[in-house]
Design a protein around this motif. Sequence first.
Motif: not given
Length: 356
Positions: A201-202, A198, A168-169, A172, A204-205, A209, A164-166
Amino acid sequence: MATNVRNFRVALVPGDGIGPEVVPAAVRVLEAAGKRFGVSFAWQEFPWGCAYHARHGRMMPEDGIAMVRGFDAILLGAVGYPGVPDHVSLWGLLIPLRRELRQYVNLRPIKLLPGIRTPLAGRTAKDIDFMIVRENNEGEYSSIGGRAYAGTDDEFVIQESIFTRKGVDRIQRYAFDLARKRRGHVTSATKSNGIAVTMPYWDERFAVNAKLYPDVKTAQYHIDILAAHFVQKPDIFDVVVASNLFGDILSDLGAAIAGSIGLAPAGNINPEREFPSMFEPVHGSAPDIAGLGLANPIGEIASGAMMLDHLGCPEAAAAIAAAIERVLGEGHCRTRDLGGTATTAEMARAVEGALA
Ligand code: GGG
């Protein structure tokens, strides 16, 4: 003796195998450190695990999470024993605790301690000192999926990974915040060449971050070469952030390059402190030596020190860490994993005796 004694309610979950041997060893050292630094503990033991499963058909009571939710912290030993499938024991105890209590950071320090020999030729303590920040609530650890056409030639299984974005963010950013307190460098573990949804996406975040922390330097490696770098150039790491599975594998490798998995501590942290955090050694239940009193208790004792630090008692935590370093540095007391013959209890007594 300090005058203002702080008291903490701590739930003990010794668990399986060597867990019930190393947890009392840590309690002994924590009690001794507490007396010196004005900290007292109200311990409550929960006899959950594979033996409980044999009696009750489950790893902990249905309301087990509610029973520990109000504690200040949890000190856990190990989970898993032959007779209960590993996925049943893990998903019946350790993973529900980590998830229901939102312990989304699994913090695993990797440090070559005095007197300990690394298997890496030519490396010394200055080369091996970093933190693994493992995502602890989602990722590849998932029970979402299923089996179809069971028992036929068409049988197949599917298991989903959740990023999830939440989720992963927050992991990190925890790594970036930690790096700011250390040497200012974060390495991201990825595999975005092979795992095509996935992991990009990791990455990208991670790029997003990283922009929030322009003062922190970054690196990113695929997990395969990253594992090789742990062996060939451990000195390049400060904070390593990884998904649940990658972080788990890297932390056993990290513990091995730091001399023994028996020495490695971990904290399952709920940074917001809405729920108790849980501290446990990286090692598992080691059924092969369970009941022999041979397990190295240092991983559990050091996890107890992490607990004290988390509870706001950094002096007591530092005193335990220093006592561990003193005992290992002197080299008189060594458990079997370190090439010696000391018992679990002898090692605990040595650390207790070395407390300043
Ligand atoms: N003390 C930690 C323990 O018992 N670990 C067992 C284990 O296999 N854990 C898997 C994990 O941490 O993901």
